[in-house]
Structure formats: C-alpha cells, structure tokens
Design a protein around this motif. Sequence first.
Motif, mmCIF file in Angstrom:
data_model
loop_
_atom_site.group_PDB
_atom_site.id
_atom_site.type_symbol
_atom_site.label_atom_id
_atom_site.label_comp_id
_atom_site.label_asym_id
_atom_site.label_seq_id
_atom_site.Cartn_x
_atom_site.Cartn_y
_atom_site.Cartn_z
ATOM 1 N N PRO A 10 11.768 -21.208 46.212
ATOM 2 C CA PRO A 10 12.193 -21.801 47.471
ATOM 3 C C PRO A 10 13.708 -21.912 47.567
ATOM 4 O O PRO A 10 14.258 -21.984 48.652
ATOM 5 N N HIS A 11 14.384 -21.933 46.405
ATOM 6 C CA HIS A 11 15.846 -22.032 46.375
ATOM 7 C C HIS A 11 16.361 -21.071 45.309
ATOM 8 O O HIS A 11 15.678 -20.816 44.322
ATOM 9 N N PRO A 12 17.570 -20.543 45.469
ATOM 10 C CA PRO A 12 18.136 -19.666 44.431
ATOM 11 C C PRO A 12 18.231 -20.394 43.093
ATOM 12 O O PRO A 12 18.480 -21.596 43.042
ATOM 13 N N ARG A 13 18.026 -19.664 42.018
ATOM 14 C CA ARG A 13 18.122 -20.264 40.681
ATOM 15 C C ARG A 13 19.571 -20.451 40.254
ATOM 16 O O ARG A 13 19.864 -21.268 39.411
ATOM 17 N N SER A 15 23.401 -21.419 41.331
ATOM 18 C CA SER A 15 24.036 -22.244 42.353
ATOM 19 C C SER A 15 24.789 -21.374 43.364
ATOM 20 O O SER A 15 25.569 -20.507 42.997
ATOM 21 N N TRP A 19 24.568 -23.491 50.110
ATOM 22 C CA TRP A 19 23.214 -22.990 50.316
ATOM 23 C C TRP A 19 22.444 -23.841 51.323
ATOM 24 O O TRP A 19 21.649 -23.322 52.096
ATOM 25 N N SER A 20 22.664 -25.145 51.338
ATOM 26 C CA SER A 20 21.921 -25.986 52.278
ATOM 27 C C SER A 20 22.232 -25.581 53.719
ATOM 28 O O SER A 20 21.337 -25.500 54.557
ATOM 29 N N GLU A 22 23.487 -22.538 54.638
ATOM 30 C CA GLU A 22 23.022 -21.168 54.812
ATOM 31 C C GLU A 22 21.507 -21.113 54.980
ATOM 32 O O GLU A 22 20.987 -20.362 55.817
ATOM 33 N N SER A 23 20.778 -21.911 54.209
ATOM 34 C CA SER A 23 19.321 -21.896 54.325
ATOM 35 C C SER A 23 18.874 -22.386 55.701
ATOM 36 O O SER A 23 17.900 -21.870 56.265
ATOM 37 N N THR A 27 16.624 -20.206 58.299
ATOM 38 C CA THR A 27 15.424 -20.787 58.906
ATOM 39 C C THR A 27 15.510 -20.708 60.427
ATOM 40 O O THR A 27 14.531 -20.348 61.091
ATOM 41 N N TYR A 40 10.115 -19.144 53.064
ATOM 42 C CA TYR A 40 11.308 -19.827 52.572
ATOM 43 C C TYR A 40 12.547 -19.139 53.150
ATOM 44 O O TYR A 40 12.514 -17.940 53.445
ATOM 45 N N LEU A 42 15.051 -18.129 51.555
ATOM 46 C CA LEU A 42 15.394 -17.049 50.636
ATOM 47 C C LEU A 42 14.558 -15.801 50.922
ATOM 48 O O LEU A 42 15.035 -14.674 50.792
#
Length: 82
Positions: A10-13, A15, A19-20, A22-23, A27, A40, A42
């Motif tokens: 659900p999130h890149p492994r 950092s 990202w918050s 960009e995600s 969405t 997700y 990603l």
Amino acid sequence: MPAPVNVKLPHPRVSVANWSQESAEWTALNNAVGGNSDFYPLTVKAAYVIGIIHDLCESVTCLLKHPHVRETTYIPAYGVFA
C-alpha cells in the motif's frame, strides 16, 4: 467488489519525499478517470509508468519500421536509449 489485482504494497518500502501528498494526487487521478477505488495509489502510479514505457517502445517500433519518420518519434526513442 474488491480490486481484481492490486500491488501488495500500500506504501513504498523506501521512504519517498512527499509520498502522502503524491499518493493523494494518484488517488484523485484514479477517481477522475473512473478507476477502481480499491487500487492503492502505488498501483495507479505503476500502471501509469507501465503505460508510458509501452508508448515509448511503440515509438521505437515505429522508427524501426519506418526509418524516414522523424516528426515526434525520435524523442521517445532517445528516452528508451538513455
């Protein structure tokens, strides 16, 4: 109905800066085009990148089949080469 296929992350492994934000943009893009809301962010980003790579490769194929075509295909061909 759950998404038929989804990235298991659900999130890149690793950092990723912002990202918050960009995600949220991925969405919103998925929602704007009527994508499956269970994907997700990603997954949406991965699908976009795969589509871009496909278009670049198609441009290279066009160049290889028609060597005198130069209008817009040389830039994607250079991108694949680089």
